[in-house]
Design a protein around this motif. Structure first.
Motif, PDB file in Angstrom:
ATOM      1  N   THR A   1      -3.291  18.577  -4.694  1.00 13.54           N
ATOM      2  CA  THR A   1      -1.935  18.048  -4.642  1.00 13.54           C
ATOM      3  C   THR A   1      -1.779  17.017  -3.523  1.00 13.54           C
ATOM      4  OG1 THR A   1      -1.087  20.096  -5.535  1.00 13.54           O
ATOM      5  CG2 THR A   1       0.498  18.685  -4.406  1.00 13.54           C
ATOM      6  N   ASN A   2      -2.263  17.381  -2.338  1.00 13.42           N
ATOM      7  CA  ASN A   2      -2.181  16.470  -1.203  1.00 13.42           C
ATOM      8  C   ASN A   2      -3.132  16.962  -0.126  1.00 13.42           C
ATOM      9  OD1 ASN A   2      -1.543  15.094   1.180  1.00 13.42           O
ATOM     10  ND2 ASN A   2       0.567  14.825   0.556  1.00 13.42           N
ATOM     11  N   SER A   3      -4.151  16.186   0.183  1.00  8.84           N
ATOM     12  CA  SER A   3      -5.143  16.599   1.174  1.00  8.84           C
ATOM     13  C   SER A   3      -4.930  15.940   2.521  1.00  8.84           C
ATOM     14  CB  SER A   3      -6.557  16.314   0.647  1.00  8.84           C
ATOM     15  OG  SER A   3      -6.702  14.928   0.390  1.00  8.84           O
ATOM     16  N   PHE A   4      -3.691  15.564   2.813  1.00  8.22           N
ATOM     17  CA  PHE A   4      -3.361  14.971   4.108  1.00  8.22           C
ATOM     18  C   PHE A   4      -3.619  16.008   5.204  1.00  8.22           C
ATOM     19  CE2 PHE A   4      -0.223  13.842   7.441  1.00  8.22           C
ATOM     20  CZ  PHE A   4      -0.741  12.595   7.764  1.00  8.22           C
ATOM     21  N   PRO A   5      -4.427  15.677   6.223  1.00  4.49           N
ATOM     22  CA  PRO A   5      -4.794  16.659   7.250  1.00  4.49           C
ATOM     23  C   PRO A   5      -3.611  17.343   7.940  1.00  4.49           C
ATOM     24  CG  PRO A   5      -6.188  14.729   7.436  1.00  4.49           C
ATOM     25  CD  PRO A   5      -5.124  14.402   6.418  1.00  4.49           C
ATOM     26  N   GLY A   6      -2.521  16.644   8.156  1.00  2.89           N
ATOM     27  CA  GLY A   6      -1.365  17.260   8.808  1.00  2.89           C
ATOM     28  C   GLY A   6      -0.786  18.401   7.986  1.00  2.89           C
TER      29      GLY A   6
ATOM     30  N   CYS B   1       0.492  36.513  -1.727  1.00  3.67           N
ATOM     31  CA  CYS B   1      -0.265  35.564  -0.923  1.00  3.67           C
ATOM     32  C   CYS B   1      -0.045  34.170  -1.510  1.00  3.67           C
ATOM     33  CB  CYS B   1      -1.740  35.934  -0.970  1.00  3.67           C
ATOM     34  SG  CYS B   1      -2.700  35.113   0.263  1.00  3.67           S
ATOM     35  N   LEU B   2       0.121  33.211  -0.647  1.00  5.82           N
ATOM     36  CA  LEU B   2       0.407  31.845  -1.069  1.00  5.82           C
ATOM     37  C   LEU B   2      -0.798  30.960  -0.778  1.00  5.82           C
ATOM     38  CD1 LEU B   2       2.735  30.073  -2.152  1.00  5.82           C
ATOM     39  CD2 LEU B   2       3.490  29.788   0.205  1.00  5.82           C
ATOM     40  N   ALA B   3      -1.136  30.082  -1.717  1.00  9.51           N
ATOM     41  CA  ALA B   3      -2.252  29.153  -1.543  1.00  9.51           C
ATOM     42  C   ALA B   3      -1.738  27.726  -1.663  1.00  9.51           C
ATOM     43  CB  ALA B   3      -3.333  29.414  -2.592  1.00  9.51           C
ATOM     44  N   TYR B   4      -2.342  26.834  -0.878  1.00  6.61           N
ATOM     45  CA  TYR B   4      -1.977  25.421  -0.934  1.00  6.61           C
ATOM     46  C   TYR B   4      -3.044  24.651  -1.706  1.00  6.61           C
ATOM     47  CZ  TYR B   4      -0.637  20.730   0.179  1.00  6.61           C
ATOM     48  OH  TYR B   4      -0.253  19.417   0.057  1.00  6.61           O
ATOM     49  N   SER B   5      -2.616  23.849  -2.671  1.00  7.11           N
ATOM     50  CA  SER B   5      -3.506  23.079  -3.523  1.00  7.11           C
ATOM     51  C   SER B   5      -3.982  21.810  -2.804  1.00  7.11           C
ATOM     52  CB  SER B   5      -2.769  22.690  -4.812  1.00  7.11           C
ATOM     53  OG  SER B   5      -3.500  21.713  -5.506  1.00  7.11           O
ATOM     54  N   PHE B   6      -5.275  21.752  -2.522  1.00 10.61           N
ATOM     55  CA  PHE B   6      -5.841  20.561  -1.884  1.00 10.61           C
ATOM     56  C   PHE B   6      -5.731  19.351  -2.800  1.00 10.61           C
ATOM     57  CE2 PHE B   6      -8.543  21.521   1.981  1.00 10.61           C
ATOM     58  CZ  PHE B   6      -7.803  22.637   2.333  1.00 10.61           C
TER      59      PHE B   6
ATOM     60  N   VAL C   1      -8.836  25.207  -4.000  1.00 17.14           N
ATOM     61  CA  VAL C   1      -9.681  24.036  -4.213  1.00 17.14           C
ATOM     62  C   VAL C   1     -10.245  24.047  -5.626  1.00 17.14           C
ATOM     63  CG1 VAL C   1     -10.283  23.963  -1.747  1.00 17.14           C
ATOM     64  CG2 VAL C   1     -11.809  25.128  -3.339  1.00 17.14           C
ATOM     65  N   VAL C   2     -10.628  22.858  -6.121  1.00 23.04           N
ATOM     66  CA  VAL C   2     -11.163  22.762  -7.481  1.00 23.04           C
ATOM     67  C   VAL C   2     -12.497  22.014  -7.547  1.00 23.04           C
ATOM     68  CG1 VAL C   2      -8.901  22.929  -8.587  1.00 23.04           C
ATOM     69  CG2 VAL C   2      -9.833  20.681  -8.023  1.00 23.04           C
TER      70      VAL C   2
ATOM     71  N   VAL D   1       0.854  -1.183   0.000  1.00 25.85           N
ATOM     72  CA  VAL D   1       0.000   0.000   0.000  1.00 25.85           C
ATOM     73  C   VAL D   1       0.893   1.237   0.000  1.00 25.85           C
ATOM     74  CG1 VAL D   1      -1.704   1.300   1.344  1.00 25.85           C
ATOM     75  CG2 VAL D   1      -1.850  -1.190   1.197  1.00 25.85           C
ATOM     76  N   SER D   2       0.523   2.229  -0.776  1.00 23.22           N
ATOM     77  CA  SER D   2       1.280   3.472  -0.810  1.00 23.22           C
ATOM     78  C   SER D   2       1.065   4.250   0.477  1.00 23.22           C
ATOM     79  CB  SER D   2       0.823   4.338  -1.980  1.00 23.22           C
ATOM     80  OG  SER D   2       1.029   3.657  -3.181  1.00 23.22           O
ATOM     81  N   PHE D   3       2.051   5.035   0.818  1.00 24.51           N
ATOM     82  CA  PHE D   3       1.905   5.944   1.950  1.00 24.51           C
ATOM     83  C   PHE D   3       2.703   7.197   1.654  1.00 24.51           C
ATOM     84  CE2 PHE D   3       5.565   3.344   2.891  1.00 24.51           C
ATOM     85  CZ  PHE D   3       6.496   4.238   3.392  1.00 24.51           C
ATOM     86  N   TYR D   4       2.402   8.250   2.409  1.00 25.69           N
ATOM     87  CA  TYR D   4       3.032   9.541   2.184  1.00 25.69           C
ATOM     88  C   TYR D   4       3.783   9.942   3.432  1.00 25.69           C
ATOM     89  CZ  TYR D   4       3.558  14.311   0.547  1.00 25.69           C
ATOM     90  OH  TYR D   4       4.079  15.508   0.130  1.00 25.69           O
ATOM     91  N   LYS D   5       5.074  10.169   3.298  1.00 26.73           N
ATOM     92  CA  LYS D   5       5.913  10.597   4.406  1.00 26.73           C
ATOM     93  C   LYS D   5       6.310  12.043   4.142  1.00 26.73           C
ATOM     94  CE  LYS D   5      10.400   9.726   6.481  1.00 26.73           C
ATOM     95  NZ  LYS D   5      11.484  10.460   5.899  1.00 26.73           N
TER      96      LYS D   5
END
Length: 191
Positions: A64-69, A57-62, A83-84, A28-32
């Motif tokens: 790209t990675n929606s990991f809660p942390g 102003c900087l925005a984060y692309s959900f 968001v899209v 299983v894949s995981f993201y570190k």
């Protein structure tokens, strides 16, 4: 408990070994990620741009990675949520982003989501004529001046244009500039 008996570094390696064993067993894949590196990267980007563009102003692309942390780190550091989809919009609200700090992007915006974003004070990225017409129609009936971003498309010298965005030298961009001057929309950014 075993983790209390071990030093911090040992606990990490114990945990990492467990993760590797789980991965090898299930494939299983995981993201570190490293929260400190994420913070360093955000600060580095801010430093690079804010010296030349004070209102940067900087925005984060959900998408790209929606990991809660990572989303929590982005929120805590004052980034906008980019968001899209309606689901990503709701996820941003659930993660504690103020609606005025949500940048709704994407080429397939629904009328309902555009109306919700305008009413909530979020920013809509305009990609095409359809987006602009929808924003003007909804804001005209609501009396709210919508905050918009404009996704520009221009030739950077290699004779290749992106398939997304508005031509920086085209009539639609000139119309957006005029609407901003008239106070019918408020251009809050370019991308």
């Amino acid at each position: 408990m075993l983790s209390k008996q071990l030093r911090k570094g040992q606990w990490f390696f114990f945990l990492w070994g467990t993760v590797i064993r789980l991965y090898n067993r299930s494939m299983v894949s995981f993201y570190k990620y490293n929260p400190m590196k994420v913070e360093e990267s955000i600060n580095s980007i801010r430093q690079a741009f804010s010296s030349r563009f004070p209102e940067f102003c900087l925005a984060y692309s959900f998408k790209t990675n929606s990991f809660p942390g990572i989303l929590s780190k982005a929120r805590d550091m004052g980034l906008l949520a980019e968001v899209v989809s309606p689901e990503e919009f709701q996820n941003a609200v659930k993660m504690g982003f103020c609606t005025r700090d949500i940048l709704y992007n994407g080429v397939c915006k629904s009328r309902d989501q555009v109306a919700l974003t305008i009413a909530a004070g979020g920013i809509l990225n305009i990609d095409n004529q359809r987006d602009l017409d929808m924003v003007l129609e909804i804001s005209g009936s609501s009396g709210v001046v919508p905050k918009v971003g404009v996704r520009l498309n221009f030739d950077v010298g290699n004779r290749i244009r992106s398939r997304f965005g508005i031509k920086a030298d085209g009539p639609l961009y000139l119309r957006i500039v005029a609407l901003d001057s008239e106070g019918r929309i408020a251009v809050n950014g370019l991308s």
